[in-house]
Design an enzyme around this catalytic site. Structure first.
Site, short mmCIF file in Angstrom:
data_model
loop_
_atom_site.label_atom_id
_atom_site.label_comp_id
_atom_site.label_asym_id
_atom_site.label_seq_id
_atom_site.Cartn_x
_atom_site.Cartn_y
_atom_site.Cartn_z
N GLU A 42 113.67 77.19 190.33
CA GLU A 42 114.02 78.24 189.37
C GLU A 42 115.13 77.77 188.45
O GLU A 42 116.13 77.19 188.91
CB GLU A 42 114.48 79.48 190.15
N HIS A 43 114.96 78.01 187.18
CA HIS A 43 115.92 77.59 186.14
C HIS A 43 116.09 76.06 186.14
O HIS A 43 117.16 75.55 185.87
CB HIS A 43 117.27 78.30 186.30
N THR A 44 115.02 75.38 186.49
CA THR A 44 115.01 73.92 186.40
C THR A 44 114.17 73.46 185.22
O THR A 44 114.27 72.31 184.82
CB THR A 44 114.40 73.32 187.69
N SER A 138 104.44 88.68 182.33
CA SER A 138 103.47 89.38 181.50
C SER A 138 103.50 88.83 180.08
O SER A 138 102.45 88.71 179.44
CB SER A 138 103.71 90.89 181.51
N SER A 139 104.66 88.44 179.57
CA SER A 139 104.69 87.94 178.19
C SER A 139 104.01 86.58 178.07
O SER A 139 103.24 86.35 177.13
CB SER A 139 106.11 87.91 177.60
N GLU A 171 107.49 81.77 171.76
CA GLU A 171 108.50 82.62 172.41
C GLU A 171 109.91 82.17 172.01
O GLU A 171 110.78 82.99 171.74
CB GLU A 171 108.32 82.60 173.94
N ASP A 183 106.32 79.24 182.70
CA ASP A 183 105.45 80.42 182.79
C ASP A 183 104.14 80.21 182.03
O ASP A 183 103.06 80.52 182.53
CB ASP A 183 106.17 81.65 182.21
C1 GLA Z 1 111.78 82.59 182.97
C2 GLA Z 1 111.45 81.54 181.92
C3 GLA Z 1 110.99 80.24 182.58
C4 GLA Z 1 111.95 79.78 183.66
C5 GLA Z 1 112.31 80.93 184.61
C6 GLA Z 1 113.39 80.57 185.57
O1 GLA Z 1 110.64 83.00 183.65
O2 GLA Z 1 110.45 82.00 181.05
O3 GLA Z 1 110.82 79.25 181.58
O4 GLA Z 1 113.10 79.22 183.10
O5 GLA Z 1 112.72 82.09 183.90
O6 GLA Z 1 112.97 79.59 186.44
#
Ligand code: GLA
Length: 397
Positions: A42-44, A138-139, A171, A183
């Site tokens: 996450e957040h990588t 969803s987006s 986005e 995503d």
């Molecule tokens: C959101 C962002 C992703 C990712 C996550 C965290 O979903 O759209 O690109 O950075 O947060 O892992």
């Protein structure tokens, strides 16, 4: 999941709505793109690290048809309005536009920017069955869906990775959300019963079969949606960029994902600010955890995978600071329930969902206990979804 409508029921609802709005449903085609859940990493993705998401079987559906003129029309069956929003193919600039239609319109704009200008307009009705604001993308599913619709209606030659890149680009540059690629990649490249081990440094990826004998992946929705999601997210990203610039004065790296935890410990004093150091630490350690977790899954060592999920949550809570009290309750209470191998916040954070691995025989107990404790402590009814891992976008015939 709650009793969901079947795909054919959704298709029929879309067809009726399409005909009611646009006069008839002659020649209309139907499409779907999935949401995603991230298992770990996450957040990588904007730090040149690894992620490990999978596509869901819920997502966003569309009924769509080309028009003869230059009008572009959008309508959502999830919205409150009773008429469509209209644009024109030669007026795509974001200035003066707002609302959810910015997502599909941003994709049309990004296609045009890549030389795929629409020769005529189109009309579309969409319906999504991802709970809004849940952190299940969803987006991104709407962006990938729109790209897939354009490709299919106009015959553009665009592969799945490019669809993901276009979604992320729109986005970032159209909707002002500085997201990474995870995503859109998970939605565009999803594969049934597999998670995607993606290296965001170079977009190389492999599919890992998610074999969980006697266990389920369960998503728990806190139903909390914080206001500052986008600004909080963009702030985190900026902190990481600043930390990277400081580190680059002492070590030759292109991204935080290039550092091992050991090397990070040696050079971290180059980051002047303590808060920024913690943010960078999360990015580096989370990347290492993700690589280890995928190895554990391949070895069938689900307990190890689960422990890494728990560590990921602690890091997102304490170092990266993207959890919130409600989601912490869901993760921390889950850890106490026998038969839960791991649980963590998933997605961008600031609310949303947890993802947990739960033994089959413990799923009922997991839901009962968590519902009760969560209700007692927050007054909110949590929602639970047992995950089915699905494929990427497709046409529904
Ligand atoms: C959101 C962002 C992703 C990712 C996550 C965290 O979903 O759209 O690109 O950075 O947060 O892992």
């Amino acid at each position: 999941m709650n009793r969901e409508k079947t795909e054919q029921e959704i298709r029929e609802d879309l067809r009726k709505q399409f005909a009611a709005l646009y006069g008839d449903a002659e020649g209309v085609r139907f499409f779907f793109a999935p949401g995603r859940v991230n298992l770990i990493g996450e957040h990588t993705d904007y730090n040149g690290g690894h992620v490990f998401p999978c596509a869901l079987t819920i997502g966003t559906y569309a009924a769509a048809r080309k028009r003869e003129d230059d009008k572009i029309r959008f309508f959502s069956m999830n919205g409150k309005g009773n008429t469509f929003t209209e644009y024109r193919t030669d007026d795509l600039e974001p200035a003066g536009k707002s609302g959810w239609t910015m997502y599909p319109l941003g994709v049309v704009w990004a296609f045009a920017g890549r030389g795929m200008k629409l020769p005529s307009g189109f009309e579309m009705v969409i319906y999504g069955n991802i709970p809004g604001g849940s952190g299940l993308s969803s987006s991104a599913s709407l962006e990938v869906l729109t790209g897939f619709v354009l490709k299919s209606l106009y015959g553009f030659s665009v592969d799945g990775v490019t669809l993901a890149q276009i979604g992320q680009y729109s986005e970032n540059h159209y909707n002002g959300m500085n997201c990474g690629i995870m995503d859109q990649f998970a939605s565009a490249m999803g594969k049934k019963d597999h998670a995607i081990f993606l290296d965001t440094a170079d977009l190389s990826y492999t599919y890992a079969p998610v074999v969980l004998d006697g266990m389920k992946i369960v998503i728990t929705n806190s139903k909390v949606k914080h206001q500052l999601t986008d600004s909080g997210y963009n702030d985190r990203r900026r902190s990481c960029e600043e930390a990277l610039a400081e580190l680059q004065k002492v070590v030759d790296i292109r991204a935080l994902g290039d550092l091992t935890p050991e090397r990070f410990e040696e050079v971290k004093s180059a980051i002047a600010d303590e808060d920024r150091r913690r943010k960078a630490k999360h990015a580096v350690y989370e990347n290492a955890r993700t690589v280890r977790a995928v190895e554990a899954l391949k070895e069938g060592d689900i307990p190890a995978f689960g422990r890494l999920m728990n560590e990921s949550h602690v890091s997102l809570r304490d170092d990266y600071d993207v959890s919130c009290p409600e989601v912490d309750i869901l993760a921390e209470e889950a850890w106490k329930i026998p038969g839960v191998l791991g649980a963590r916040i998933t997605g961008g954070g600031f609310g949303g969902c947890t993802v947990a691995i739960v033994r089959n025989e413990a799923v009922a107990e997991y839901q009962q206990t968590l519902s009760r404790v969560y209700r007692e402590r927050t007054g909110i009814e949590a929602e639970f979804y047992v995950v089915d891992i699905g494929d990427g976008p497709r046409e529904i015939v």
